[in-house]
Motif scaffolding. Sequence first.
Motif, short mmCIF file in Angstrom:
data_model
loop_
_atom_site.label_atom_id
_atom_site.label_comp_id
_atom_site.label_asym_id
_atom_site.label_seq_id
_atom_site.Cartn_x
_atom_site.Cartn_y
_atom_site.Cartn_z
N ALA A 1 -0.23 -49.48 -12.92
CA ALA A 1 -0.93 -48.25 -13.27
C ALA A 1 -0.98 -47.29 -12.08
N ARG B 1 -8.22 -39.47 -19.83
CA ARG B 1 -7.36 -40.34 -19.03
C ARG B 1 -6.46 -39.51 -18.11
N ASN C 1 2.56 -45.79 -11.47
CA ASN C 1 2.90 -44.76 -12.45
C ASN C 1 2.13 -43.47 -12.20
N GLN C 2 0.85 -43.59 -11.84
CA GLN C 2 0.05 -42.39 -11.60
C GLN C 2 0.66 -41.55 -10.48
N HIS C 3 1.03 -42.17 -9.38
CA HIS C 3 1.55 -41.40 -8.25
C HIS C 3 2.99 -40.97 -8.49
N HIS D 1 -8.36 -38.20 -15.14
CA HIS D 1 -8.49 -39.23 -14.11
C HIS D 1 -7.21 -39.33 -13.28
N GLU D 2 -6.07 -39.10 -13.91
CA GLU D 2 -4.79 -39.21 -13.22
C GLU D 2 -4.34 -37.89 -12.61
N LYS D 3 -5.22 -36.90 -12.57
CA LYS D 3 -4.98 -35.62 -11.89
C LYS D 3 -3.91 -34.76 -12.56
N ASN E 1 4.06 -40.04 -11.43
CA ASN E 1 3.91 -38.88 -12.30
C ASN E 1 3.65 -37.61 -11.48
N ARG F 1 1.32 -36.70 -21.31
CA ARG F 1 1.74 -37.01 -19.94
C ARG F 1 3.14 -36.47 -19.67
#
Length: 223
Positions: free
Chosen positions: A150, A59, A153-155, A62-64, A157, A23
Amino acid sequence: MTHTGTDATPQVSLSTQAYLTLRDRLVSLHYAPMEPLNERALSEELGIGLTPIREALRRLQHEKLVEIYPRRGTFASGIGLNDQQLIQEIRLELEALAARLVCERATMGERDQLASFAANVGGTRKERIDKDARFHREFYRLTHNRFLEAALNQHYNLALKVWYLCVQSLSPDQEIRVDHSELAQAIIDNDAEAAVEAVRHHIVSSAERVRLLMSGGPRPRSV
């Protein structure tokens, strides 16, 4: 093996270790957009087995942050600069909710720790970006809502990956300024409305700096 933020601990599984390392490398453009990612090479590079690597890549898909194509392979995701506005729209709402929840739920000790992160802003350009990430991830954790954490953090990132792309265009003497003091103080004061205003201002101003850098317009004196 080092990771940006507070979510990397010695107790995490091998899959999570692989996820955190990959990541951070994807977000910081260690792997260039659309660069092929070979599972076996990653396994050897990180000293982690193939199964945890594959779990981490799924994973990240999924988080692009990665793209997986049947019969073609796995690639670092591209950077859709036009997605910046869409990411901003989501972050404005999610982080406003986070600010309210942190004011409701964080202990005084947690608030003091967050304030110490906000005060620690010096260092090299890379260190400043890492400290910004650490502040954000700790802020998200203090919502005490793992599902919201979650999503936040995804957005974050995705936004941070765009930011790294923009930073590459800066001259060495341009300053990276990280300032979360207003948000931290609002949380210390348990002032939810001020916290929401501070976090919204931070997101909007950051997006504006990104827009200027991406458009090739006048560069801000500090970013």
